[in-house]
Design a protein around this motif. Structure first.
Motif, PDB file in Angstrom:
ATOM      1  N   UNK A 168       0.829  -1.200   0.000  1.00  0.00           N
ATOM      2  CA  UNK A 168       0.000   0.000   0.000  1.00  0.00           C
ATOM      3  C   UNK A 168       0.869   1.257   0.000  1.00  0.00           C
ATOM      4  N   UNK A 169       0.659   2.113  -0.995  1.00  0.00           N
ATOM      5  CA  UNK A 169       1.363   3.384  -1.106  1.00  0.00           C
ATOM      6  C   UNK A 169       0.353   4.516  -1.316  1.00  0.00           C
ATOM      7  N   UNK A 170       0.687   5.728  -0.905  1.00  0.00           N
ATOM      8  CA  UNK A 170       1.913   6.082  -0.212  1.00  0.00           C
ATOM      9  C   UNK A 170       1.927   5.546   1.215  1.00  0.00           C
ATOM     10  N   UNK A 171       3.108   5.261   1.701  1.00  0.00           N
ATOM     11  CA  UNK A 171       3.252   4.896   3.097  1.00  0.00           C
ATOM     12  C   UNK A 171       3.350   6.176   3.918  1.00  0.00           C
ATOM     13  N   UNK A 172       2.698   6.177   5.086  1.00  0.00           N
ATOM     14  CA  UNK A 172       2.679   7.370   5.937  1.00  0.00           C
ATOM     15  C   UNK A 172       3.336   7.046   7.268  1.00  0.00           C
ATOM     16  N   UNK A 173       4.133   7.964   7.754  1.00  0.00           N
ATOM     17  CA  UNK A 173       4.832   7.760   9.016  1.00  0.00           C
ATOM     18  C   UNK A 173       3.858   7.577  10.176  1.00  0.00           C
ATOM     19  N   UNK A 174       4.346   6.909  11.219  1.00  0.00           N
ATOM     20  CA  UNK A 174       3.495   6.594  12.367  1.00  0.00           C
ATOM     21  C   UNK A 174       4.144   7.022  13.685  1.00  0.00           C
ATOM     22  N   UNK A 175       5.039   8.018  13.620  1.00  0.00           N
ATOM     23  CA  UNK A 175       5.768   8.456  14.817  1.00  0.00           C
ATOM     24  C   UNK A 175       4.900   9.251  15.777  1.00  0.00           C
ATOM     25  N   UNK A 176       3.890   9.935  15.240  1.00  0.00           N
ATOM     26  CA  UNK A 176       3.086  10.858  16.040  1.00  0.00           C
ATOM     27  C   UNK A 176       1.790  10.198  16.490  1.00  0.00           C
ATOM     28  N   UNK A 177       1.626   9.927  17.794  1.00  0.00           N
ATOM     29  CA  UNK A 177       0.406   9.253  18.250  1.00  0.00           C
ATOM     30  C   UNK A 177      -0.848  10.104  18.073  1.00  0.00           C
ATOM     31  N   UNK A 178      -0.699  11.420  18.101  1.00  0.00           N
ATOM     32  CA  UNK A 178      -1.850  12.282  17.834  1.00  0.00           C
ATOM     33  C   UNK A 178      -2.339  12.102  16.415  1.00  0.00           C
ATOM     34  N   UNK A 179      -1.392  12.057  15.471  1.00  0.00           N
ATOM     35  CA  UNK A 179      -1.750  11.833  14.070  1.00  0.00           C
ATOM     36  C   UNK A 179      -2.350  10.439  13.875  1.00  0.00           C
ATOM     37  N   UNK A 180      -1.742   9.426  14.484  1.00  0.00           N
ATOM     38  CA  UNK A 180      -2.255   8.061  14.335  1.00  0.00           C
ATOM     39  C   UNK A 180      -3.697   7.985  14.832  1.00  0.00           C
ATOM     40  N   UNK A 181      -3.958   8.602  15.983  1.00  0.00           N
ATOM     41  CA  UNK A 181      -5.314   8.592  16.533  1.00  0.00           C
ATOM     42  C   UNK A 181      -6.270   9.348  15.621  1.00  0.00           C
ATOM     43  N   UNK A 182      -5.789  10.450  15.033  1.00  0.00           N
ATOM     44  CA  UNK A 182      -6.587  11.219  14.078  1.00  0.00           C
ATOM     45  C   UNK A 182      -6.989  10.339  12.892  1.00  0.00           C
ATOM     46  N   UNK A 183      -6.024   9.577  12.376  1.00  0.00           N
ATOM     47  CA  UNK A 183      -6.305   8.696  11.240  1.00  0.00           C
ATOM     48  C   UNK A 183      -7.320   7.624  11.629  1.00  0.00           C
ATOM     49  N   UNK A 184      -7.164   7.058  12.812  1.00  0.00           N
ATOM     50  CA  UNK A 184      -8.077   6.002  13.254  1.00  0.00           C
ATOM     51  C   UNK A 184      -9.494   6.530  13.430  1.00  0.00           C
ATOM     52  N   UNK A 185      -9.638   7.780  13.857  1.00  0.00           N
ATOM     53  CA  UNK A 185     -10.961   8.383  14.043  1.00  0.00           C
ATOM     54  C   UNK A 185     -11.583   8.845  12.726  1.00  0.00           C
TER      55      UNK A 185
END
Length: 583
Positions: free
Chosen positions: A294-311
């Protein structure tokens, strides 16, 4: 450019047409007090603290300086007795409904309301009457919301809206007006991404991070526990602000010395985790490109961003790198590799992190973050909490000697240092990818196109004869734009995307030192703090993550090379779609 000529306290000033009185005053070194104002974000003139007298040929009258435009020939008086009285009255009205428990407030001595009251000699309210009482909301792992200390400035609302999240706003009307979530739900019932941007703009103690320092003090006092601490890349250029040092001061050595004097058994560097993240992330990206992932690959360093994506984009979480964040990778290695080398049972290790981010408090409780069968990290502190521990211990921070991190997990590269700035993860990854794909040690390693504090940066980089399109976004508002583009088929053709949940990246995280709003309006905190990180990177002997001797040793002694199954099990994680509302 059209210029407007006016006088402020008798001093002639010429400013661009469209400027406000507040801007004109700042041009001549006069700082008009404000409470609700945030430049370009919350210009509503609601608090009335910034009132001044103006004469535009019809006699003097009172207006709000933050929103009132200058006119030709205008006369402004900012410090008359009438203005002082008006400001004092406004402060007394605010205090009439304010919970004045200043001695125990986390914001005491760094509270804008407290300073204004001190400046204008207001210690009590002259007004008595109805005083609303609100329940404290401590439902989330990262934040405490106390509306009894709220002054209705709406700065938190503006910050939340800028982040696109918008889970707080004004409820009710009149004396019953309060800031809260829809239907007065707790924050754990709404899609808050834990970024903490509301806490760094709140002028009082109405919004503060959940204080976990007592947990650390308890662990440090337990002789059965081995207590280790790691510090994120950005902390070294922000912690000094808590002790009056210039913005951007690099205090890495003093920070290490302070941690040792607090009693930590080992002081490690999250930069080590950042270097690990790069080699794992680069390997994952290469595998996705080669194997049709799956591309583009997106970084996962920021937990705020990860949670934003999940929501907000749950159908696109497969774009996220499966790499844990540097905090969690370092925590995983501490409780596996280091624990074995040190002969310590992981269950007896208390792993503490000092982070720029309130979302890290949420991240340590996520599922699939326990490489040794126990949480990778036990307690996450913000920069502010760590500073309070230093103060409580009576340490003279500015007088401490410079000391070095403990080996082996205290060694890092320049690539890891720049993780704290937006674009830093991308640049670090490109340094490694360029070497791996070209098969040589490239000397040109600075990728200026991905540097800077803009919310969105795009670049095309040529690696091994191939043009690779990348993007860097910081702040959830910019993240939304990127994700919308991807939903529309990724017309830009991005292959790799870096996203940080906070504007400017970790140097501007929700757990960083709080600066008064006038400083935030007049100093580019993101740029000054980031510059200090880039300066350190430029001075380092090793500037590529894959060249770190410690990283190499880890993969030789513990894992079986990059992409190894054992490394994947310890250093990678998973995600899940989240319900936006829980009733």
């Amino acid at each position: 450019m059209d210029m407007i000529n006016l006088k402020i306290n008798g001093i002639a000033v010429s400013v661009p047409k469209g400027s406000t009185i507040l801007e004109a005053a700042r041009a001549v070194g006069v700082e008009i007090p404000t409470l609700c104002f945030m430049k370009e974000k919350n210009e509503i003139g609601a608090c009335r603290i910034c009132v001044v007298e103006v004469n535009e040929g019809r006699g003097f009258r009172i207006v709000t300086a933050c929103v009132y435009p200058v006119t030709e020939g205008m006369e402004v008086i900012t410090n008359s007795e009438k203005i002082h009285k008006a400001r004092r009255t406004t402060l007394e009205l605010i205090l009439s409904t304010h919970d004045k428990k200043c001695l125990s407030c986390a914001r005491s001595t760094n509270c804008e309301l407290q300073k204004l009251c001190r400046d204008y000699g207001v210690d009590e309210s002259a007004f008595e009457g109805f005083k609303p009482k609100y329940e404290i909301d401590d439902s989330t792992p990262h934040l405490v919301r106390d509306n009894n200390k709220c002054v209705l400035c709406r700065r938190c609302v503006a910050a939340c809206n800028e982040q696109f999240v918008g889970v707080i706003g004004a409820n009710d009307r009149g004396i019953d007006t309060n800031i809260g979530s829809a239907f007065n739900m707790n924050l754990d019932q709404v899609p808050c991404i834990s970024c903490g941007q509301c806490t760094v703009v709140c002028p009082t103690g109405a919004l503060v991070e959940k204080d976990d320092t007592d947990k650390v003090w308890e662990a440090l006092a337990d002789p059965e526990k081995v207590v280790v601490v790691q510090a994120a890349p950005s902390i070294r250029v922000t912690l000094g602000e808590c002790f009056g040092m210039p913005i951007g001061s690099n205090v890495e050595g003093k920070m290490v010395a302070a941690a040792r004097r607090l009693g930590f058994d080992k002081v490690f560097d999250t930069d080590f985790g950042a270097d690990l993240t790069i080699v794992e992330e680069a390997n994952e990206l290469v595998e996705r490109i080669k194997n049709g992932g799956t591309l583009p690959m997106i970084t996962s360093c920021s937990p705020g961003w990860v949670k934003f994506c999940e929501y907000y984009f749950p159908d696109m979480i497969n774009h996220l790198s499966t790499c844990k964040s540097p905090q969690q990778m370092a925590g995983a290695v501490i409780k596996t590799y280091w624990a074995e080398k040190a002969g310590v049972d992981p269950k007896n290790i208390v792993s503490v992190s000092v982070m720029p981010c309130t979302a890290k408090k949420f991240e340590i409780g996520r599922e699939d973050q326990s490489a040794a069968g126990v949480p990778d990290v036990d307690i996450a502190l913000t920069t502010r909490e760590f500073a309070r521990m230093i103060e409580r211990a009576g340490l003279n921070f500015t007088a401490l000697p410079d000391e070095e991190f403990d080996s082996p997990l205290g060694e890092d590269t320049g690539a890891a240092v720049i993780f704290g700035a937006t674009g830093g993860v991308m640049e670090a990854a490109l340094r490694t990818a360029n070497d791996w794909l070209t098969g040589k040690d490239n000397t040109e390693i600075e990728f200026d196109a991905v540097r800077g504090t803009r919310g969105l940066k795009e670049a095309t980089v040529n690696i091994a004869g191939n043009d690779i399109k990348v993007a860097v976004a910081s702040g959830a508002g910019a993240a939304k734009f990127v994700m919308d583009q991807m939903k529309n088929g990724n017309p830009q053709g991005w292959t790799f995307v870096e996203i940080m949940g906070c504007p400017g990246g970790c140097v501007n995280g929700g757990g960083q030192p709080i600066q008064p709003q006038y400083v935030r309006d007049t100093v580019d905190l993101k740029a000054v703090r980031a510059r200090a990180l880039y300066d350190q990177d430029a001075s380092m002997a090793i500037r590529k993550s894959h060249e770190s001797p410690v990283v190499k040793a880890l993969y030789e002694e513990w894992f079986d090379g990059f992409g190894d199954h054992k490394a994947h099990k310890a250093l990678h994680t998973s995600y899940k779609a989240r319900d936006k509302f829980k009733y």
